[in-house]
Design an enzyme around this catalytic site. Structure first.
Site, PDB file in Angstrom:
ATOM      1  N   GLU A  19      13.386  -5.477  -5.681  1.00 35.69           N
ATOM      2  CA  GLU A  19      12.312  -5.953  -6.563  1.00 35.69           C
ATOM      3  C   GLU A  19      12.874  -7.064  -7.447  1.00 35.69           C
ATOM      4  O   GLU A  19      13.913  -6.897  -8.074  1.00 35.69           O
ATOM      5  CB  GLU A  19      11.766  -4.803  -7.419  1.00 35.69           C
ATOM      6  CG  GLU A  19      10.774  -5.215  -8.503  1.00 35.69           C
ATOM      7  CD  GLU A  19       9.609  -6.066  -7.992  1.00 35.69           C
ATOM      8  OE1 GLU A  19       8.894  -5.622  -7.083  1.00 35.69           O
ATOM      9  OE2 GLU A  19       9.440  -7.198  -8.495  1.00 35.69           O
ATOM     10  N   GLY A  27       6.287  -1.957  -9.613  1.00 33.74           N
ATOM     11  CA  GLY A  27       4.858  -1.659  -9.563  1.00 33.74           C
ATOM     12  C   GLY A  27       4.028  -2.884  -9.240  1.00 33.74           C
ATOM     13  O   GLY A  27       2.853  -2.778  -8.902  1.00 33.74           O
ATOM     14  N   GLY A  28       4.619  -4.077  -9.360  1.00 35.04           N
ATOM     15  CA  GLY A  28       3.949  -5.301  -8.937  1.00 35.04           C
ATOM     16  C   GLY A  28       2.707  -5.656  -9.739  1.00 35.04           C
ATOM     17  O   GLY A  28       2.573  -5.313 -10.917  1.00 35.04           O
ATOM     18  N   THR A  29       1.787  -6.333  -9.096  1.00 35.32           N
ATOM     19  CA  THR A  29       0.623  -6.926  -9.754  1.00 35.32           C
ATOM     20  C   THR A  29      -0.279  -5.875 -10.380  1.00 35.32           C
ATOM     21  O   THR A  29      -0.643  -5.973 -11.561  1.00 35.32           O
ATOM     22  CB  THR A  29      -0.197  -7.743  -8.733  1.00 35.32           C
ATOM     23  OG1 THR A  29       0.675  -8.655  -8.066  1.00 35.32           O
ATOM     24  CG2 THR A  29      -1.315  -8.510  -9.421  1.00 35.32           C
ATOM     25  N   CYS A  30      -0.681  -4.875  -9.607  1.00 36.64           N
ATOM     26  CA  CYS A  30      -1.668  -3.908 -10.100  1.00 36.64           C
ATOM     27  C   CYS A  30      -1.199  -3.275 -11.395  1.00 36.64           C
ATOM     28  O   CYS A  30      -1.925  -3.208 -12.380  1.00 36.64           O
ATOM     29  CB  CYS A  30      -1.923  -2.841  -9.033  1.00 36.64           C
ATOM     30  SG  CYS A  30      -3.089  -1.588  -9.569  1.00 36.64           S
ATOM     31  N   HIS A  67     -29.251  15.293 -10.780  1.00 33.36           N
ATOM     32  CA  HIS A  67     -30.022  14.576 -11.793  1.00 33.36           C
ATOM     33  C   HIS A  67     -29.417  14.839 -13.172  1.00 33.36           C
ATOM     34  O   HIS A  67     -29.038  15.971 -13.463  1.00 33.36           O
ATOM     35  CB  HIS A  67     -31.475  15.071 -11.793  1.00 33.36           C
ATOM     36  CG  HIS A  67     -32.258  14.499 -12.938  1.00 33.36           C
ATOM     37  ND1 HIS A  67     -32.763  13.218 -12.910  1.00 33.36           N
ATOM     38  CD2 HIS A  67     -32.584  15.023 -14.144  1.00 33.36           C
ATOM     39  CE1 HIS A  67     -33.394  12.989 -14.059  1.00 33.36           C
ATOM     40  NE2 HIS A  67     -33.299  14.061 -14.823  1.00 33.36           N
TER      41      HIS A  67
HETATM   42  C1  LIG Z   1      -6.244  -9.845 -12.807  1.00 34.50           C
HETATM   43  C2  LIG Z   1      -6.257  -8.992 -11.583  1.00 34.50           C
HETATM   44  C3  LIG Z   1      -7.022  -7.855 -11.549  1.00 34.50           C
HETATM   45  C4  LIG Z   1      -7.046  -7.061 -10.408  1.00 34.50           C
HETATM   46  N1  LIG Z   1      -7.837  -5.959 -10.400  1.00 34.50           N
HETATM   47  C5  LIG Z   1      -7.893  -5.195  -9.299  1.00 34.50           C
HETATM   48  C6  LIG Z   1      -8.705  -4.041  -9.267  1.00 34.50           C
HETATM   49  O1  LIG Z   1      -9.393  -3.710 -10.229  1.00 34.50           O
HETATM   50  N2  LIG Z   1      -8.708  -3.288  -8.147  1.00 34.50           N
HETATM   51  C7  LIG Z   1      -7.958  -3.620  -7.050  1.00 34.50           C
HETATM   52  O2  LIG Z   1      -8.000  -2.904  -6.061  1.00 34.50           O
HETATM   53  N3  LIG Z   1      -7.172  -4.720  -7.048  1.00 34.50           N
HETATM   54  C8  LIG Z   1      -7.122  -5.507  -8.146  1.00 34.50           C
HETATM   55  N4  LIG Z   1      -6.309  -6.607  -8.154  1.00 34.50           N
HETATM   56  C9  LIG Z   1      -5.504  -6.916  -6.951  1.00 34.50           C
HETATM   57  C10 LIG Z   1      -4.274  -5.994  -6.892  1.00 34.50           C
HETATM   58  O3  LIG Z   1      -3.547  -6.086  -8.085  1.00 34.50           O
HETATM   59  C11 LIG Z   1      -3.383  -6.325  -5.688  1.00 34.50           C
HETATM   60  O4  LIG Z   1      -4.183  -6.434  -4.552  1.00 34.50           O
HETATM   61  C12 LIG Z   1      -2.367  -5.200  -5.526  1.00 34.50           C
HETATM   62  O5  LIG Z   1      -1.472  -5.217  -6.601  1.00 34.50           O
HETATM   63  C13 LIG Z   1      -1.653  -5.206  -4.203  1.00 34.50           C
HETATM   64  O6  LIG Z   1      -0.513  -5.945  -4.263  1.00 34.50           O
HETATM   65  P1  LIG Z   1       0.674  -5.833  -3.213  1.00 34.50           P
HETATM   66  O7  LIG Z   1       1.022  -4.420  -2.907  1.00 34.50           O
HETATM   67  O8  LIG Z   1       0.353  -6.703  -2.094  1.00 34.50           O
HETATM   68  O9  LIG Z   1       1.865  -6.486  -4.020  1.00 34.50           O
HETATM   69  P2  LIG Z   1       2.085  -6.732  -5.562  1.00 34.50           P
HETATM   70  O10 LIG Z   1       1.517  -5.625  -6.370  1.00 34.50           O
HETATM   71  O11 LIG Z   1       1.666  -8.105  -5.894  1.00 34.50           O
HETATM   72  O12 LIG Z   1       3.669  -6.593  -5.675  1.00 34.50           O
HETATM   73  C14 LIG Z   1       4.543  -7.474  -5.037  1.00 34.50           C
HETATM   74  C15 LIG Z   1       5.926  -7.269  -5.633  1.00 34.50           C
HETATM   75  O13 LIG Z   1       6.857  -7.999  -4.873  1.00 34.50           O
HETATM   76  C16 LIG Z   1       7.796  -8.594  -5.738  1.00 34.50           C
HETATM   77  N5  LIG Z   1       8.363  -9.739  -5.025  1.00 34.50           N
HETATM   78  C17 LIG Z   1       7.725 -10.861  -4.631  1.00 34.50           C
HETATM   79  N6  LIG Z   1       8.571 -11.666  -3.981  1.00 34.50           N
HETATM   80  C18 LIG Z   1       9.774 -11.039  -3.961  1.00 34.50           C
HETATM   81  C19 LIG Z   1      11.047 -11.368  -3.439  1.00 34.50           C
HETATM   82  N7  LIG Z   1      11.256 -12.505  -2.758  1.00 34.50           N
HETATM   83  N8  LIG Z   1      12.053 -10.491  -3.634  1.00 34.50           N
HETATM   84  C20 LIG Z   1      11.858  -9.330  -4.284  1.00 34.50           C
HETATM   85  N9  LIG Z   1      10.683  -8.972  -4.794  1.00 34.50           N
HETATM   86  C21 LIG Z   1       9.640  -9.817  -4.628  1.00 34.50           C
HETATM   87  C22 LIG Z   1       6.958  -8.979  -6.948  1.00 34.50           C
HETATM   88  O14 LIG Z   1       7.753  -9.133  -8.099  1.00 34.50           O
HETATM   89  C23 LIG Z   1       6.022  -7.787  -7.051  1.00 34.50           C
HETATM   90  O15 LIG Z   1       6.549  -6.789  -7.882  1.00 34.50           O
HETATM   91  C24 LIG Z   1      -6.254  -7.414  -9.283  1.00 34.50           C
HETATM   92  C25 LIG Z   1      -5.451  -8.559  -9.320  1.00 34.50           C
HETATM   93  C26 LIG Z   1      -5.451  -9.345 -10.450  1.00 34.50           C
HETATM   94  C27 LIG Z   1      -4.590 -10.568 -10.463  1.00 34.50           C
END
Ligand SMILES: Cc1cc2nc3c(=O)[nH]c(=O)nc-3n(C[C@H](O)[C@H](O)[C@H](O)COP(=O)(O)OP(=O)(O)OC[C@H]3O[C@@H](n4cnc5c(N)ncnc54)[C@H](O)[C@@H]3O)c2cc1C
Length: 507
Positions: free
Chosen positions: A84, A89-92, A490
């Protein structure tokens, strides 16, 4: 196997969320192969490597698929490396669903407090403390991040590397000075906000979904570029906190992938709260004017310039695949950078899979998690699950929310099949009226021949939850009459779904 800490992991973590001292504790579970010569510097044990460390599996990214897959593989006795580069935990967890929905909840509280008199409740002096809004968001998001990280570090057979991963070959990945090798590599690197090449964008301080979450004050006038999911959620949220908000959208309507009636209702909801909306913005550009930011928007109507204090760019997401050196492995991407995968998420290279947003097959937390389920089922359970088994479903978290499943009416019409449509405005849903939240509509589409449900939209209070009873009938491939004859509770929003199905008509 000795339990020691790796220098590269510690170095890169110094720029991360946690302090170096606490990190030493966290790395106690990290495993490094015995054959690597190592030295001890002070209290920190350092591994030096010129050759690859071998694993059964390498997982790049800790989004919504990677951690579950790592735990599953490691629990099954596989030697797993997880890499990582930033926040676990990434984006979500960190910049997407969890922080935004936490703030949507704060905005809802502010909105209801301001509306209290409508319900016969006296309140006065309602104000929003953005520092506390942010602190609440940080706490909830932080809990999840720590839980993800902790679960990986505690997991037996799992080694965590913190740093940026790059492919060296089809079976080798480097992280800083470390080189790792495995027969199976899983890419879960997610996506990031697109910064569009609009005129003047480099002349103004713009925000993205990530940086706006760090704002602990109230922007006076937030200009949101992009009238889709991210832009709409932030736009309404900041309006409810007290900002003036203008949303600029290039197409002729908000959330333009939705049906026109749904788009129109979304616009009505936002405008009823004082959000300014400018659609058909043909030529968007920016400039600075004193402390203000001027957004040029050649819309069909309205002033050609919008003067605000802050700009949020919310025009889409791009996959994090441009800095992975995928070409060294031979992994094929499409012209937008999404990794090409088959129905079971295999890339063009044997032994490499891509999961989550980076494969372009979904853009949601639940689709990424389902990618994990598909890969795990195929590899470990002899169960040939496929992406094409998945029915499109998502929420748009303005308030009231939109719950969407399957096809839109426009898509059904375009398909040319004989279909039936049921529709009901939320003013005809008792629960919505009782709650004083009667904006929106629900609609459902049925195949006239098979009687199966093709799609639905519920834009209204509880719409994100109520739509699941429709989704489950779709997964069951059952006729719509199953749900039409069900007796729902209801007073709920769901109780009107059988009623609506009783009124469907040919389109
Ligand atoms: C503002 C916003 C609101 C959202 N709301 C919702 C919602 O309500 N409901 C919903 O279902 N989805 C929502 N989403 C979308 C959701 O967050 C993503 O679809 C979800 O996080 C899935 O992501 P993922 O598993 O593909 O990877 P991500 O969660 O994006 O994680 C990818 C990880 O890989 C790491 N990484 C990247 N490149 C490298 C590398 N070269 N080396 C090592 N690590 C790396 C990153 O740091 C990151 O931690 C939202 C998105 C945004 C931006």
């Amino acid at each position: 196997m000795p339990k020691i800490s790796c220098q590269k992991q510690q170095e890169s973590y110094a720029v991360g969320t946690y302090g170096r001292g606490s990190e030493r504790e966290r790395y106690r579970g990290a495993t490094v192969r015995e054959s690597v010569p190592f030295a001890v510097l002070g209290s920190v044990t350092v591994a030096w490597s010129s050759m690859s460390t071998s694993y059964d599996a390498i997982i790049i990214g800790t989004g919504q698929a990677g951690p579950s897959l790592a735990r599953r593989l490691a629990a099954g006795g596989k030697k797993v490396a997880v890499i990582e580069r930033k926040l676990f935990g990434g984006t979500c967890v960190n910049t997407g669903c969890i922080p935004t929905k936490t703030m949507v909840a704060s905005a809802y509280a502010a909105h209801m407090a301001k509306r209290a008199a409508d319900f016969g409740v006296d309140t006065s002096g309602v104000s929003v403390d953005m520092k506390r809004v942010k602190a609440r968001k940080d706490a909830i998001s932080g809990q999840s991040r720590v839980a993800v990280e902790g679960s990986l570090r505690k997991q037996e057979n799992c080694t965590v590397y913190q740093g940026h991963a790059r492919f060296e070959s089809a079976h080798e990945v480097s992280v800083g000075a470390e080189r790792l090798a495995a027969d199976q590599i899983f890419i879960n690197v997610g996506a990031r906000a697109v910064v569009p090449k609009l005129p003047g964008v480099d002349q103004v301080p713009y925000l993205t979904n990530t940086s706006l979450l760090d704002v602990d004050y109230l922007p006076k006038h937030l200009i949101v570029v992009g009238g889709s999911y991210v832009g709409l959620e932030f736009g309404q949220m900041f309006r409810r906190f007290g900002s003036e908000v203008t949303i600029i959208e290039m197409s002729s309507r908000l959330a333009h992938r939705e049906d026109e009636d749904v788009s129109t209702a979304i616009r009505e909801i936002l405008e009823s709260e004082g959000v300014h909306i400018r659609t058909d913005a043909e030529c968007i550009g920016f400039s600075k004017r004193g402390n203000d930011i001027v957004a040029k928007a050649d819309c069909k109507e309205g002033e050609p310039e919008i003067v605000g204090t802050h700009v949020l760019l919310a025009v889409g997401r791009q996959p994090n695949t441009d800095d992975l050196d995928l070409d060294k492995a031979g992994v094929v991407v499409d012209k937008r950078g999404f990794i090409q995968v088959d129905d079971q998420l295999r890339t063009s290279v044997a032994g490499i899979w891509a999961l989550g947003d980076c494969n372009g097959k979904g853009a949601f937390t639940h689709t990424s998690y389902n990618d994990y389920e598909i890969v795990a089922a195929n590899l470990l359970d002899n169960d040939p699950r496929r992406v094409s088994d998945r029915i499109l479903a998502y929420g748009l978290y303005i308030d009231p929310p939109l719950g969407r499943v399957g096809m839109t009416e426009a898509e059904v019409r375009k398909s040319g099949r004989r279909a039936l449509l049921g529709k009901r405005v939320m003013t005809r849903v008792a629960r919505a009226v009782e709650k004083g939240e009667s904006l929106g509509l629900m609609k459902i589409l049925v195949d006239a021949e098979t009687k199966e449900i093709l799609g639905a939209a519920i834009l209204g209070t509880g719409g994100d939850e109520a739509v699941h009873c429709i989704l489950d009938v779709m997964y069951a491939k059952a006729p719509y009459t199953v749900i039409q004859r069900a007796v729902h509770i209801h007073p709920t929003v769901s109780e009107l779904i059988p009623t609506m199905l009783g009124e469907i008509k040919a389109i």
